[in-house]
Design an enzyme around this catalytic site. Structure first.
Site, short mmCIF file in Angstrom:
data_model
loop_
_atom_site.label_atom_id
_atom_site.label_comp_id
_atom_site.label_asym_id
_atom_site.label_seq_id
_atom_site.Cartn_x
_atom_site.Cartn_y
_atom_site.Cartn_z
N ARG A 152 10.68 -13.94 11.82
CA ARG A 152 10.18 -12.41 12.16
C ARG A 152 9.70 -12.23 13.55
O ARG A 152 9.83 -11.37 14.05
CB ARG A 152 9.34 -11.96 11.03
CG ARG A 152 9.86 -11.88 9.66
CD ARG A 152 9.75 -10.55 9.18
NE ARG A 152 8.21 -10.15 9.04
CZ ARG A 152 7.93 -9.95 7.94
NH1 ARG A 152 8.33 -10.55 6.92
NH2 ARG A 152 6.39 -9.82 7.96
N ARG A 198 20.78 -37.81 5.73
CA ARG A 198 20.07 -36.92 4.79
C ARG A 198 21.05 -35.78 4.66
O ARG A 198 21.51 -35.27 5.43
CB ARG A 198 18.63 -36.63 5.24
CG ARG A 198 17.74 -37.75 5.06
CD ARG A 198 16.51 -37.61 5.70
NE ARG A 198 15.41 -38.51 5.51
CZ ARG A 198 14.54 -38.81 6.15
NH1 ARG A 198 14.15 -37.92 7.13
NH2 ARG A 198 13.61 -39.67 5.88
N GLY A 249 0.87 -1.27 -0.16
CA GLY A 249 -0.01 -0.02 -0.01
C GLY A 249 0.82 1.21 0.30
O GLY A 249 0.53 2.23 0.97
N ASP A 299 16.50 -8.62 7.61
CA ASP A 299 17.39 -8.53 6.16
C ASP A 299 18.78 -7.91 6.55
O ASP A 299 19.86 -8.38 5.92
CB ASP A 299 16.92 -8.27 5.01
CG ASP A 299 15.36 -8.69 4.71
OD1 ASP A 299 15.12 -9.82 5.48
OD2 ASP A 299 14.49 -7.93 4.22
#
Ligand code: F6P
Length: 364
Positions: free
Chosen positions: A288, A175, A78, A140
């Site tokens: 977050r 794995r 927005g 980030d």
């Protein structure tokens, strides 16, 4: 006596509430000012009545230090310069935002956001003559002119903890575990957590990789009698042929696109090329949320206090930051000029290579 506005903008992260608390503490108890909390970033200023309320002593509660997210709410879509309407069109709604700000009779505004929100709100501030101070936040850690931002440490902790959880199950089942991490166009979370969590391979957008080099590294581990491997992939890493892997959310003009899915691609390619059994974890928004780590609480508190002091000194259009072990302030322009990505020749990449971690460009 001043009356200042406070808003959080962009993606949430851990430590935002600690910053809100610090702003209130310094502004109200230090200077005797009123602090008005604006809801949901610029979206709250667009609404009528304007979505805002004066903060009171509840903003001093130390529970806020421990609480993830933002009690003011936020938005990462927005853009008021290009606001998506329901009919699919985009409209400039900046005058509504500025009018909303003026209705609150504020003397200045503190925004807590990432580089994208900072650029938008700075432009709005210039257009509307709004005295502005910014506080950097983003998991980030890609904002310029500051070594770190609110939320990064907690995200690294979440990613490291994921590797701590993946290692024993990887070893039990022999794995290759692929962990996809956030970070937008920067590989900081992947690099830091990859080193902290003992990754064998770290793929980041700043260093191009070859699948063959990843497979060679896995082969080397096998020869050394290691029966498992941990591969960390930053979300913005592209396919070997250079395509970004993204996901669309919602529809129409309001649709958003984020990175997502590269982990699955890497795991499938490793399985195809080596025959290894692979599994993928996409950590997503776990990075977050959660309880803010102490480092995020501390810088958020220091940033909040310094931001209020800047207003007291009438030093506007500045962002607070953390450099060389101290709180500093810099022109917002310097912070948003260029994203701070990982330096492929930097200390941490060198350290990782020294540890034998492969970036998929050569076998370490
Ligand atoms: O900028 C923070 C961030 O979490 C990025 O790491 C990620 O790419 C993006 O936001 C996800 O955005 P959303 O919350 O819209 O999914």
């Amino acid at each position: 006596m001043k009356r200042i506005g406070l808003l959080t903008s962009g993606g949430d992260c851990a430590g935002l509430n600690a910053a809100l608390r610090a702003v209130y503490a310094r502004a109200h108890h230090g200077y005797g000012w009123t602090v008005v909390g604006i809801r949901n970033g610029t979206a709250g200023l667009m609404e009528r009545p304007v979505q805002a309320e004066e903060l009171d002593e509840r903003a001093m509660n130390s529970d806020l230090l421990r609480l993830g997210g933002t009690i003011l709410g936020t938005t990462n879509k927005g853009n008021p310069f290009k606001f998506p309407m329901e009919d699919g069109s985009f409209v400039d709604r900046t005058n509504e935002v500025i009018e909303g700000y003026k209705m609150l009779n504020l003397d200045a505004l503190i925004m807590i956001g990432g580089d994208g929100s900072m650029a938008i709100i700075r432009k709005l501030a210039k257009q509307g003559g709004i005295p502005l101070v910014a506080i950097p936040k983003t998991i980030d850690n890609d904002i310029g002119a500051t070594e770190t931002s609110i939320g990064f440490e907690t995200a690294v902790q979440a990613a490291t903890s994921a590797l701590d959880h993946l290692q024993p199950t990887a070893a039990s089942h022999s794995r290759v575990m692929v962990l996809e991490l956030m970070g937008r166009d920067a590989g900081h979370i992947a690099l830091w957590s990859g080193i902290a969590g003992g990754a064998d391979v770290i793929l980041i957008p700043e260093i191009p990789y070859k699948l063959s080099a990843i497979c060679e590294k896995l082969e080397q581990l096998k020869k050394r009698k290691r029966n498992f491997a941990l591969v960390v992939v930053a979300e913005a890493v592209k396919t070997e042929t250079g395509e970004a892997v993204t996901a669309v959310h919602g529809g129409g003009a309001g649709a958003t696109r984020t990175y997502g899915g590269i982990g699955q691609y890497i795991a499938e390619e490793i399985a195809r090329l080596t025959g290894a059994e692979t599994r993928v974890t996409v950590l997503g928004h776990v990075q977050r949320g959660g309880t803010p780590e102490p480092g995020d609480r501390v810088i958020a508190s220091a940033f909040g206090v310094h931001a209020v002091d800047l207003i007291a000194e009438k030093r506007y259009d500045r962002m607070v930051g953390w450099n060389n072990r101290r709180v500093v302030d810099v022109p917002i322009e310097d912070a948003i000029r260029a994203a701070q990505t990982v330096d492929p020749q930097g200390e941490l990449v060198t350290a990782a290579r020294g540890l034998g971690i492969s970036f998929g460009d050569s076998v370490a």
